[in-house]
Design a protein around this motif. Structure first.
Motif, PDB file in Angstrom:
ATOM      1  N   VAL A 188       0.823  -1.220   0.000  1.00 60.65           N
ATOM      2  CA  VAL A 188       0.000   0.000   0.000  1.00 60.65           C
ATOM      3  C   VAL A 188       0.855   1.267   0.000  1.00 60.65           C
ATOM      4  O   VAL A 188       0.526   2.224  -0.688  1.00 60.65           O
ATOM      5  N   LYS A 189       1.932   1.296   0.769  1.00 63.57           N
ATOM      6  CA  LYS A 189       2.731   2.527   0.849  1.00 63.57           C
ATOM      7  C   LYS A 189       3.777   2.666  -0.254  1.00 63.57           C
ATOM      8  O   LYS A 189       4.023   3.762  -0.731  1.00 63.57           O
ATOM      9  N   SER A 193      -1.361   6.520  -6.129  1.00 61.33           N
ATOM     10  CA  SER A 193      -0.466   5.895  -5.154  1.00 61.33           C
ATOM     11  C   SER A 193      -0.841   6.374  -3.754  1.00 61.33           C
ATOM     12  O   SER A 193      -1.694   7.245  -3.583  1.00 61.33           O
ATOM     13  N   PHE A 194      -0.175   5.793  -2.767  1.00 58.52           N
ATOM     14  CA  PHE A 194      -0.345   6.247  -1.391  1.00 58.52           C
ATOM     15  C   PHE A 194      -0.001   7.732  -1.291  1.00 58.52           C
ATOM     16  O   PHE A 194      -0.729   8.506  -0.671  1.00 58.52           O
ATOM     17  N   LYS A 195       1.086   8.129  -1.944  1.00 62.44           N
ATOM     18  CA  LYS A 195       1.514   9.529  -1.879  1.00 62.44           C
ATOM     19  C   LYS A 195       0.501  10.465  -2.540  1.00 62.44           C
ATOM     20  O   LYS A 195       0.245  11.551  -2.038  1.00 62.44           O
ATOM     21  N   ARG A 238      -2.596   9.985  -2.715  1.00 62.39           N
ATOM     22  CA  ARG A 238      -3.834   9.953  -1.938  1.00 62.39           C
ATOM     23  C   ARG A 238      -3.692  10.652  -0.593  1.00 62.39           C
ATOM     24  O   ARG A 238      -4.582  11.388  -0.181  1.00 62.39           O
ATOM     25  N   PHE A 239      -2.579  10.428   0.093  1.00 65.95           N
ATOM     26  CA  PHE A 239      -2.447  10.913   1.464  1.00 65.95           C
ATOM     27  C   PHE A 239      -1.358  11.955   1.669  1.00 65.95           C
ATOM     28  O   PHE A 239      -1.247  12.524   2.745  1.00 65.95           O
ATOM     29  N   GLU A 240      -0.559  12.208   0.627  1.00 70.19           N
ATOM     30  CA  GLU A 240       0.520  13.177   0.743  1.00 70.19           C
ATOM     31  C   GLU A 240       0.436  14.124  -0.457  1.00 70.19           C
ATOM     32  O   GLU A 240      -0.651  14.483  -0.865  1.00 70.19           O
ATOM     33  N   ASP A 241       1.559  14.510  -1.014  1.00 75.72           N
ATOM     34  CA  ASP A 241       1.590  15.435  -2.148  1.00 75.72           C
ATOM     35  C   ASP A 241       2.186  14.796  -3.392  1.00 75.72           C
ATOM     36  O   ASP A 241       2.888  15.449  -4.156  1.00 75.72           O
ATOM     37  N   GLY A 242       1.910  13.535  -3.612  1.00 75.16           N
ATOM     38  CA  GLY A 242       2.464  12.848  -4.771  1.00 75.16           C
ATOM     39  C   GLY A 242       1.728  13.195  -6.051  1.00 75.16           C
ATOM     40  O   GLY A 242       0.607  13.710  -6.043  1.00 75.16           O
ATOM     41  N   VAL A 243       2.376  12.890  -7.169  1.00 73.48           N
ATOM     42  CA  VAL A 243       1.806  13.130  -8.495  1.00 73.48           C
ATOM     43  C   VAL A 243       0.830  11.995  -8.811  1.00 73.48           C
ATOM     44  O   VAL A 243       1.123  10.828  -8.568  1.00 73.48           O
ATOM     45  N   GLY A 244      -0.305  12.330  -9.354  1.00 82.32           N
ATOM     46  CA  GLY A 244      -1.320  11.347  -9.710  1.00 82.32           C
ATOM     47  C   GLY A 244      -2.651  11.701  -9.090  1.00 82.32           C
ATOM     48  O   GLY A 244      -2.794  12.710  -8.410  1.00 82.32           O
TER      49      GLY A 244
END
Length: 136
Positions: A13-14, A33-35, A37-43
Motif C-alpha cells: 500500500v505505501k 499511489s499512497f503519496k 492519496r495521502f501526501e503530495d504525490g503526483v497522480g
C-alpha cells in the motif's frame, strides 16, 4: 446504461502504485499511489475522482432543473470538496457559482437544494452533503 473503470495495483500500500483506466479512456493508465492519496504525490486518488464525479453530476442535474423551469443558463461552475476521516468519506461540500438569466435568488436556491438531493452521485454517497450557491 453501465459504465466501468479498471484499477491495477502493484506492490504494498505505501510503496506500491496503481493505474486507473476508464471505459471512455479519458483516464488511461492514470497513476495513483499512497503519496497521491495521502501526501503530495503526483497522480490522482479515489477521493479526487469522487469529487469530480459529484461536481459534474450536480452541475448537470442543476442544469436540467433550471432548464425545466424555463430559465436560460449562461454557466454553472461547481467545486466539490470531499473529506476523508479515519478511512471513511464523511462529507461532500459543493460550492456553486451560476449565471442564469432572470432567475430569482429564491427559485435558484430551491433548485440547488433539489439538485443536491436528486443527482445520482448524491444518492450513492453515504456522507453529509452540503451546498453553498451564489448567483453571479
Amino acid at each position: 446504461m453501465k459504465r466501468n473503470a479498471t484499477a491495477v495495483w502493484n506492490g504494498s500500500v505505501k510503496e506500491g502504485a496503481g493505474k486507473l483506466t476508464t471505459q471512455s479512456t479519458t483516464l488511461k493508465d492514470t497513476q495513483y499511489s499512497f503519496k497521491s492519496r495521502f501526501e503530495d504525490g503526483v497522480g490522482t486518488n479515489p477521493e479526487e475522482l469522487i469529487a469530480a464525479a459529484h461536481a459534474g453530476c450536480f452541475a448537470m442535474q442543476l442544469s436540467a432543473f433550471i432548464t425545466e423551469e424555463g430559465f436560460e443558463i449562461e454557466s454553472i461552475e461547481t467545486k466539490c470538496d470531499i473529506e476523508l476521516v479515519d478511512g471513511s468519506i464523511v462529507s461532500s461540500h459543493l460550492t456553486v457559482a451560476a449565471k442564469v438569466k432572470a432567475i430569482s435568488e429564491d427559485t435558484f436556491q430551491q433548485l440547488v437544494t433539489k439538485a443536491e438531493k436528486n443527482c445520482p452521485i448524491s444518492k450513492v454517497l453515504n456522507a453529509a452533503i452540503s451546498t453553498a450557491a451564489t448567483l453571479v
